[in-house]
Design a protein around this motif. Structure first.
Motif, short mmCIF file in Angstrom:
data_model
loop_
_atom_site.label_atom_id
_atom_site.label_comp_id
_atom_site.label_asym_id
_atom_site.label_seq_id
_atom_site.Cartn_x
_atom_site.Cartn_y
_atom_site.Cartn_z
N LEU A 116 0.83 -1.20 0.00
CA LEU A 116 0.00 0.00 0.00
C LEU A 116 0.87 1.26 0.00
N GLU A 117 1.90 1.25 0.83
CA GLU A 117 2.78 2.41 0.89
C GLU A 117 3.47 2.66 -0.44
N SER A 118 3.88 1.58 -1.12
CA SER A 118 4.56 1.74 -2.40
C SER A 118 3.64 2.32 -3.46
N LEU A 119 2.33 2.18 -3.27
CA LEU A 119 1.36 2.77 -4.18
C LEU A 119 0.92 4.16 -3.74
N GLY A 120 1.47 4.64 -2.63
CA GLY A 120 1.09 5.95 -2.12
C GLY A 120 -0.17 5.94 -1.28
N LEU A 121 -0.57 4.74 -0.80
CA LEU A 121 -1.77 4.61 0.02
C LEU A 121 -1.38 4.41 1.49
#
Length: 302
Positions: A116-121
């Motif tokens: 999620l973090e790698s997708l900006g979420l």
């Protein structure tokens, strides 16, 4: 569509189709965190496209890969994890996303948060299910465990809808204009009993009108051997018998038809044609058995 070249044998791309634009998200070999979005404009009636812009961005992908479909209209983030290696900065196996696999639950929880973090979420924005190979669809208004079902829909920004698969198809659907999204788990049972139809119906109830769909890699027809009792659940045109001892099902094309019959135009349906059984880039329960991990498909409104 899968993209390869002699110069960059590890290149891949994910394509979203519309009538006039195509966007390719490309990761070049050796540039582990370097993404390039290529936007093409139709230049002729014969479906030729010319490059009109290029955008480059950096994400925490490390040696792992995420297929990241792009959506017409913007305001939507999505991704699909692959069975790959590590996120260097966290020393986390960026591989098994499963809720109930044999991998340590704390580790898979970190994997999902890292994706999620790698997708900006936000890492705590995920809504997920106990998937039961059925046709129930849940509306969600908050992150967290959402019950037993095989589909999630929402119209609330900031909630990441997550579906876990390993041979079944994950289908992500969005109306980027009315801001309605859905994520659905489509194995043969769910496909045959209406998970696609139920999911789109729930999205329509939320005001969705202009739908686009993306289908993940799933088991291909050459690998999807079934018994006669399963084959009987499918139209004859999706059953292959020639050259096989037992029937084989073309799940991908069956699901495309379901999407079209539910009102999504064919040029708004994008599909990754790779087979999870044949391609070690993906987890496959049929190939790996109980040792198989899970990929995660996720979609969120920004």
């Amino acid at each position: 569509k899968h993209f390869r070249s002699e110069e960059h044998t590890s290149d891949w791309s994910s394509e979203v189709c519309s009538s006039d634009l195509k966007c390719l998200l490309v990761r070049q070999a050796g540039l582990l965190s370097d993404l390039q979005i290529l936007i093409f404009q139709r230049t002729s009636p014969e479906n030729s496209y010319g490059l009109i812009s290029m955008k480059r961005g950096r994400h925490r992908l490390s040696n792992s890969h995420i297929i990241a479909p792009q959506w017409v209209g913007g305001g939507i983030v999505s991704g699909f994890s692959l069975a790959s290696e590590t996120i260097d900065s966290q020393s986390v196996s960026f591989s098994d996303m499963g809720i109930n696999t044999g991998t340590d639950k704390e580790l898979t929880s970190r994997n999902r948060a890292a994706m999620l973090e790698s997708l900006g979420l936000k890492p705590d924005s995920l809504a997920w299910l106990k998937q039961v190979h059925g046709n129930e669809v849940m509306y969600v208004d908050r992150p967290g465990f959402s019950g037993e079902a095989d589909g999630l829909v929402t119209n609330i920004p900031g909630i990441s809808l997550g579906i876990m698969v390993a041979d079944c198809a994950a289908i992500l659907i969005a109306d980027p204009y009315q801001k309605v999204i859905g994520a659905f788990h489509a194995g043969w049972r769910g496909a045959a009993t209406g998970i696609v139809e139920n999911g789109i119906s729930r999205m329509n109830e939320l005001g969705a009108k202009d739908l686009f769909a993306w289908m993940s890699p799933c088991i291909g027809v050459h690998a999807f051997e079934v018994g006669e009792e399963v084959a009987a659940r499918f139209p004859q045109k999706y059953i292959r018998t020639e050259g096989y001892e037992k029937p084989h099902i073309d799940l991908k094309q069956y699901l495309v038809e379901k999407l079209e019959l539910s009102g999504i135009q064919r040029d708004r349906i994008s599909m990754d044609k790779r087979c999870t059984f044949e391609d070690p880039t993906f987890f496959s329960y049929r190939r790996q058995g109980i040792e198989s991990g899970r990929m995660m498909a996720v979609i969120a409104l920004q």
